[in-house]
Design a protein around this motif. Structure first.
Motif, PDB file in Angstrom:
ATOM      1  N   ASP A 101      26.974  21.612  40.661  1.00 33.39           N
ATOM      2  CA  ASP A 101      28.286  22.236  40.510  1.00 33.39           C
ATOM      3  C   ASP A 101      28.292  23.171  39.308  1.00 33.39           C
ATOM      4  O   ASP A 101      27.769  22.840  38.243  1.00 33.39           O
ATOM      5  CB  ASP A 101      29.357  21.160  40.302  1.00 33.39           C
ATOM      6  CG  ASP A 101      29.462  20.215  41.480  1.00 33.39           C
ATOM      7  OD1 ASP A 101      29.718  20.702  42.594  1.00 33.39           O
ATOM      8  OD2 ASP A 101      29.270  19.007  41.287  1.00 33.39           O
ATOM      9  N   PHE A 102      28.929  24.317  39.481  1.00 34.17           N
ATOM     10  CA  PHE A 102      29.117  25.267  38.396  1.00 34.17           C
ATOM     11  C   PHE A 102      30.046  24.640  37.370  1.00 34.17           C
ATOM     12  O   PHE A 102      31.139  24.186  37.704  1.00 34.17           O
ATOM     13  CB  PHE A 102      29.714  26.560  38.961  1.00 34.17           C
ATOM     14  CG  PHE A 102      30.041  27.604  37.939  1.00 34.17           C
ATOM     15  CD1 PHE A 102      29.070  28.105  37.096  1.00 34.17           C
ATOM     16  CD2 PHE A 102      31.320  28.105  37.845  1.00 34.17           C
ATOM     17  CE1 PHE A 102      29.372  29.089  36.156  1.00 34.17           C
ATOM     18  CE2 PHE A 102      31.640  29.092  36.921  1.00 34.17           C
ATOM     19  CZ  PHE A 102      30.662  29.585  36.078  1.00 34.17           C
ATOM     20  N   GLN A 103      29.610  24.587  36.112  1.00 33.48           N
ATOM     21  CA  GLN A 103      30.391  23.987  35.038  1.00 33.48           C
ATOM     22  C   GLN A 103      31.175  25.023  34.246  1.00 33.48           C
ATOM     23  O   GLN A 103      32.198  24.711  33.658  1.00 33.48           O
ATOM     24  CB  GLN A 103      29.472  23.222  34.079  1.00 33.48           C
ATOM     25  CG  GLN A 103      28.679  22.111  34.751  1.00 33.48           C
ATOM     26  CD  GLN A 103      29.577  21.021  35.280  1.00 33.48           C
ATOM     27  OE1 GLN A 103      30.247  20.331  34.519  1.00 33.48           O
ATOM     28  NE2 GLN A 103      29.599  20.862  36.588  1.00 33.48           N
ATOM     29  N   GLY A 104      30.662  26.244  34.199  1.00 36.26           N
ATOM     30  CA  GLY A 104      31.307  27.299  33.435  1.00 36.26           C
ATOM     31  C   GLY A 104      30.264  28.205  32.805  1.00 36.26           C
ATOM     32  O   GLY A 104      29.085  28.132  33.132  1.00 36.26           O
ATOM     33  N   ARG A 105      30.722  29.064  31.913  1.00 33.67           N
ATOM     34  CA  ARG A 105      29.828  29.994  31.211  1.00 33.67           C
ATOM     35  C   ARG A 105      29.884  29.687  29.725  1.00 33.67           C
ATOM     36  O   ARG A 105      30.960  29.641  29.131  1.00 33.67           O
ATOM     37  CB  ARG A 105      30.245  31.430  31.457  1.00 33.67           C
ATOM     38  CG  ARG A 105      29.954  31.902  32.871  1.00 33.67           C
ATOM     39  CD  ARG A 105      29.704  33.385  32.836  1.00 33.67           C
ATOM     40  NE  ARG A 105      29.585  33.982  34.142  1.00 33.67           N
ATOM     41  CZ  ARG A 105      28.436  34.452  34.611  1.00 33.67           C
ATOM     42  NH1 ARG A 105      27.343  34.350  33.886  1.00 33.67           N
ATOM     43  NH2 ARG A 105      28.389  35.015  35.779  1.00 33.67           N
ATOM     44  N   ASN A 151      33.124  40.563  32.429  1.00 35.23           N
ATOM     45  CA  ASN A 151      32.314  40.182  33.584  1.00 35.23           C
ATOM     46  C   ASN A 151      32.237  38.669  33.706  1.00 35.23           C
ATOM     47  O   ASN A 151      32.354  38.117  34.803  1.00 35.23           O
ATOM     48  CB  ASN A 151      30.914  40.797  33.449  1.00 35.23           C
ATOM     49  CG  ASN A 151      30.012  40.417  34.586  1.00 35.23           C
ATOM     50  OD1 ASN A 151      29.371  39.367  34.541  1.00 35.23           O
ATOM     51  ND2 ASN A 151      29.950  41.271  35.594  1.00 35.23           N
ATOM     52  N   ALA A 152      32.049  37.977  32.588  1.00 43.01           N
ATOM     53  CA  ALA A 152      31.982  36.511  32.592  1.00 43.01           C
ATOM     54  C   ALA A 152      33.297  35.917  33.097  1.00 43.01           C
ATOM     55  O   ALA A 152      33.295  34.999  33.924  1.00 43.01           O
ATOM     56  CB  ALA A 152      31.670  35.992  31.198  1.00 43.01           C
ATOM     57  N   LEU A 153      34.411  36.425  32.611  1.00 40.00           N
ATOM     58  CA  LEU A 153      35.723  35.927  33.030  1.00 40.00           C
ATOM     59  C   LEU A 153      35.967  36.182  34.513  1.00 40.00           C
ATOM     60  O   LEU A 153      36.374  35.278  35.256  1.00 40.00           O
ATOM     61  CB  LEU A 153      36.824  36.569  32.194  1.00 40.00           C
ATOM     62  CG  LEU A 153      38.255  36.211  32.593  1.00 40.00           C
ATOM     63  CD1 LEU A 153      38.496  34.718  32.480  1.00 40.00           C
ATOM     64  CD2 LEU A 153      39.241  36.990  31.751  1.00 40.00           C
ATOM     65  N   GLU A 154      35.704  37.394  34.957  1.00 39.50           N
ATOM     66  CA  GLU A 154      35.952  37.740  36.364  1.00 39.50           C
ATOM     67  C   GLU A 154      35.084  36.934  37.319  1.00 39.50           C
ATOM     68  O   GLU A 154      35.574  36.427  38.335  1.00 39.50           O
ATOM     69  CB  GLU A 154      35.734  39.234  36.580  1.00 39.50           C
ATOM     70  CG  GLU A 154      36.825  40.085  35.963  1.00 39.50           C
ATOM     71  CD  GLU A 154      36.577  41.585  36.115  1.00 39.50           C
ATOM     72  OE1 GLU A 154      35.451  41.994  36.483  1.00 39.50           O
ATOM     73  OE2 GLU A 154      37.521  42.345  35.858  1.00 39.50           O
ATOM     74  N   THR A 155      33.786  36.805  37.019  1.00 40.33           N
ATOM     75  CA  THR A 155      32.903  36.085  37.933  1.00 40.33           C
ATOM     76  C   THR A 155      33.159  34.579  37.907  1.00 40.33           C
ATOM     77  O   THR A 155      33.014  33.904  38.926  1.00 40.33           O
ATOM     78  CB  THR A 155      31.424  36.390  37.658  1.00 40.33           C
ATOM     79  OG1 THR A 155      31.106  36.084  36.289  1.00 40.33           O
ATOM     80  CG2 THR A 155      31.095  37.851  37.951  1.00 40.33           C
ATOM     81  N   THR A 156      33.577  34.048  36.766  1.00 43.69           N
ATOM     82  CA  THR A 156      33.938  32.630  36.678  1.00 43.69           C
ATOM     83  C   THR A 156      35.206  32.369  37.488  1.00 43.69           C
ATOM     84  O   THR A 156      35.285  31.395  38.245  1.00 43.69           O
ATOM     85  CB  THR A 156      34.130  32.200  35.217  1.00 43.69           C
ATOM     86  OG1 THR A 156      32.903  32.400  34.513  1.00 43.69           O
ATOM     87  CG2 THR A 156      34.539  30.750  35.107  1.00 43.69           C
ATOM     88  N   THR A 157      36.179  33.242  37.352  1.00 43.33           N
ATOM     89  CA  THR A 157      37.425  33.120  38.112  1.00 43.33           C
ATOM     90  C   THR A 157      37.158  33.221  39.613  1.00 43.33           C
ATOM     91  O   THR A 157      37.668  32.414  40.399  1.00 43.33           O
ATOM     92  CB  THR A 157      38.434  34.197  37.675  1.00 43.33           C
ATOM     93  OG1 THR A 157      38.672  34.058  36.269  1.00 43.33           O
ATOM     94  CG2 THR A 157      39.747  34.071  38.426  1.00 43.33           C
ATOM     95  N   GLN A 186      26.141  32.465  29.497  1.00 38.24           N
ATOM     96  CA  GLN A 186      25.176  31.773  30.340  1.00 38.24           C
ATOM     97  C   GLN A 186      25.888  30.849  31.322  1.00 38.24           C
ATOM     98  O   GLN A 186      26.721  30.040  30.915  1.00 38.24           O
ATOM     99  CB  GLN A 186      24.254  30.944  29.446  1.00 38.24           C
ATOM    100  CG  GLN A 186      23.217  30.126  30.171  1.00 38.24           C
ATOM    101  CD  GLN A 186      22.109  30.988  30.719  1.00 38.24           C
ATOM    102  OE1 GLN A 186      21.432  31.660  29.985  1.00 38.24           O
ATOM    103  NE2 GLN A 186      21.949  30.963  32.028  1.00 38.24           N
ATOM    104  N   SER A 187      25.556  30.963  32.607  1.00 40.22           N
ATOM    105  CA  SER A 187      26.089  30.032  33.609  1.00 40.22           C
ATOM    106  C   SER A 187      25.427  28.676  33.433  1.00 40.22           C
ATOM    107  O   SER A 187      24.217  28.592  33.254  1.00 40.22           O
ATOM    108  CB  SER A 187      25.792  30.527  35.035  1.00 40.22           C
ATOM    109  OG  SER A 187      26.457  31.713  35.288  1.00 40.22           O
ATOM    110  N   ILE A 188      26.230  27.615  33.512  1.00 37.00           N
ATOM    111  CA  ILE A 188      25.730  26.250  33.391  1.00 37.00           C
ATOM    112  C   ILE A 188      26.099  25.481  34.661  1.00 37.00           C
ATOM    113  O   ILE A 188      27.238  25.546  35.126  1.00 37.00           O
ATOM    114  CB  ILE A 188      26.339  25.528  32.170  1.00 37.00           C
ATOM    115  CG1 ILE A 188      26.161  26.344  30.885  1.00 37.00           C
ATOM    116  CG2 ILE A 188      25.765  24.113  32.034  1.00 37.00           C
ATOM    117  CD1 ILE A 188      24.732  26.521  30.434  1.00 37.00           C
ATOM    118  N   PHE A 189      25.129  24.751  35.198  1.00 37.78           N
ATOM    119  CA  PHE A 189      25.316  23.925  36.384  1.00 37.78           C
ATOM    120  C   PHE A 189      24.936  22.486  36.073  1.00 37.78           C
ATOM    121  O   PHE A 189      24.128  22.235  35.180  1.00 37.78           O
ATOM    122  CB  PHE A 189      24.443  24.421  37.543  1.00 37.78           C
ATOM    123  CG  PHE A 189      24.877  25.746  38.086  1.00 37.78           C
ATOM    124  CD1 PHE A 189      25.732  25.824  39.162  1.00 37.78           C
ATOM    125  CD2 PHE A 189      24.434  26.926  37.513  1.00 37.78           C
ATOM    126  CE1 PHE A 189      26.143  27.042  39.662  1.00 37.78           C
ATOM    127  CE2 PHE A 189      24.834  28.159  38.003  1.00 37.78           C
ATOM    128  CZ  PHE A 189      25.692  28.216  39.081  1.00 37.78           C
TER     129      PHE A 189
END
Length: 75
Positions: free
Chosen positions: A64-68, A27-33, A5-8
Motif C-alpha cells: 500500500d502507498f503510504q505517502g511521500r 507534483n508530489a501533492l498532485e500525484t499523492t492526491t 520519495q514514495s513510500i510503500f
C-alpha cells in the motif's frame, strides 16, 4: 532543494520500501492526491495506491502507498 520519495508498505511481510520520486512539492501533492482518489495519473513515476511486492522469502505481497517523504538535499 527537496525531493519527495514514495513510500510503500507490504501487507504480507511488513517491509517498507521506496517507489518513485517527485522533484517538486506541487507534483508530489498532485500525484499523492490522485493516488488517494484512485485517479490514474499521466505523470511519470506517479504512485498507484497498491503495488505488487516481491518479499525476501520469494512470496508476492500487496503493498500500500503510504505517502511521500520529503528529503532535503544538501546544499
Amino acid at each position: 532543494m527537496a525531493i519527495y520519495q514514495s513510500i510503500f508498505k507490504c501487507r504480507l511481510c511488513g517491509e517498507l520500501f521506496n517507489g518513485g520520486v517527485a522533484s517538486s512539492e506541487l507534483n508530489a501533492l498532485e500525484t499523492t492526491t490522485d493516488a488517494c482518489f484512485g485517479i490514474k495519473s499521466e505523470v511519470f513515476n506517479a504512485p498507484q495506491i497498491k503495488e505488487v511486492h516481491l518479499c525476501v522469502d520469494g512470496s508476492y505481497g500487496v503493498a500500500d502507498f503510504q505517502g511521500r517523504k520529503k528529503i532535503n538535499s544538501p546544499k
